[in-house]
Scaffold this motif. Structure first.
Motif, mmCIF file in Angstrom:
data_model
loop_
_atom_site.group_PDB
_atom_site.id
_atom_site.type_symbol
_atom_site.label_atom_id
_atom_site.label_comp_id
_atom_site.label_asym_id
_atom_site.label_seq_id
_atom_site.Cartn_x
_atom_site.Cartn_y
_atom_site.Cartn_z
ATOM 1 N N ARG A 23 76.478 -30.850 -89.633
ATOM 2 C CA ARG A 23 75.422 -29.887 -89.935
ATOM 3 C C ARG A 23 74.197 -30.057 -89.023
ATOM 4 O O ARG A 23 73.582 -29.083 -88.612
ATOM 5 N N TYR A 24 73.814 -31.289 -88.725
ATOM 6 C CA TYR A 24 72.621 -31.451 -87.879
ATOM 7 C C TYR A 24 72.753 -32.481 -86.766
ATOM 8 O O TYR A 24 71.878 -32.588 -85.928
ATOM 9 N N MET A 25 73.848 -33.235 -86.724
ATOM 10 C CA MET A 25 74.077 -34.114 -85.572
ATOM 11 C C MET A 25 74.767 -33.267 -84.510
ATOM 12 O O MET A 25 75.968 -33.031 -84.581
ATOM 13 N N ASP A 26 74.010 -32.776 -83.538
ATOM 14 C CA ASP A 26 74.572 -31.829 -82.581
ATOM 15 C C ASP A 26 75.605 -32.503 -81.671
ATOM 16 O O ASP A 26 75.306 -33.483 -80.998
ATOM 17 N N SER A 27 76.802 -31.945 -81.656
ATOM 18 C CA SER A 27 77.868 -32.471 -80.805
ATOM 19 C C SER A 27 78.833 -31.344 -80.464
ATOM 20 O O SER A 27 78.768 -30.261 -81.045
ATOM 21 N N SER A 28 79.746 -31.638 -79.542
ATOM 22 C CA SER A 28 80.852 -30.714 -79.323
ATOM 23 C C SER A 28 81.862 -30.893 -80.458
ATOM 24 O O SER A 28 81.863 -31.908 -81.160
ATOM 25 N N VAL A 29 82.719 -29.900 -80.624
ATOM 26 C CA VAL A 29 83.784 -29.981 -81.630
ATOM 27 C C VAL A 29 84.686 -31.184 -81.350
ATOM 28 O O VAL A 29 85.052 -31.945 -82.253
ATOM 29 N N VAL A 54 75.675 -45.683 -84.867
ATOM 30 C CA VAL A 54 75.692 -45.446 -83.419
ATOM 31 C C VAL A 54 75.938 -43.967 -83.135
ATOM 32 O O VAL A 54 75.317 -43.380 -82.243
ATOM 33 N N TYR A 55 76.818 -43.347 -83.912
ATOM 34 C CA TYR A 55 77.104 -41.935 -83.645
ATOM 35 C C TYR A 55 75.868 -41.071 -83.904
ATOM 36 O O TYR A 55 75.496 -40.215 -83.096
ATOM 37 N N ALA A 56 75.222 -41.299 -85.034
ATOM 38 C CA ALA A 56 74.025 -40.508 -85.366
ATOM 39 C C ALA A 56 72.923 -40.740 -84.335
ATOM 40 O O ALA A 56 72.223 -39.805 -83.940
#
Ligand SMILES: [Zn+2]
Length: 172
Positions: A23-29, A54-56
């Motif tokens: 929802r708000y951690m912008d990433s590619s699919v 680490v991902y966030a």
């Protein structure tokens, strides 16, 4: 195969045309999909507990109440483990301390930290490229340390101050 960079971490992934993202951690699919399946491909190690942190931290998104709190809290976990000697097993405790009830509204506790460049950090693409579960787990630890290093160079003083106030203090 077409590779595309993730808009968050910059990692290169085989392009996935459609699918969910956070929802708000912008990433590619493709990057979000890699995150969701990574746990199954690892040998279980202590650093596994820092996967979400680490991902966030590497997918900060754009400034909002949610992303400000998310980035601040996940950075405090990385700081606590990598700079203050807490064990990865204590990540959940570190993560929940800053959200305790207090007279300071949750959205008034932190502010936006302009993210660093992750050009010299590993990404989840590097981790999944590891040939074996134990190699991927080793890369996970390198990834965690490299993402914190990028943030540390710009924002360690602020993260340390938040850590004292919102993790260490009995009340705030
Ligand atoms: Zn990414």
């Amino acid at each position: 195969m077409t590779f595309e960079p993730c808009i968050g971490c910059g990692g290169l992934f085989v392009a996935v045309p459609n699918g969910a993202v956070h929802r708000y951690m912008d990433s590619s699919v493709a990057c979000w999909s890699a995150f969701n399946s990574l746990s199954e491909t690892l040998e279980l190690t202590a650093f596994h507990a820092l996967l979400v942190d680490v991902y966030a931290s590497q997918h900060p998104g754009v400034p909002s109440n949610q992303t400000i709190n998310s980035v601040a809290i996940h950075l405090m976990v990385l700081y606590g483990v990598l700079e203050r000697g807490y064990k990865p097993e204590q990540a959940l405790w570190l993560r929940t301390r800053p959200g305790r009830a207090s007279s300071i509204a949750k959205h008034d506790r932190f502010h936006w930290l302009p993210p660093p460049s992750f050009a010299t950090s590993l990404t989840i693409a590097d981790v999944i490229a590891g040939a074996t579960p134990s190699e991927r787990s080793r890369l996970l630890e390198v990834w965690v340390k490299s993402v914190w290093q990028a943030w540390k160079e710009l924002h360690e003083t602020q993260v340390a101050a938040w850590f004292e106030k919102f993790v260490m203090a009995e009340r705030f």
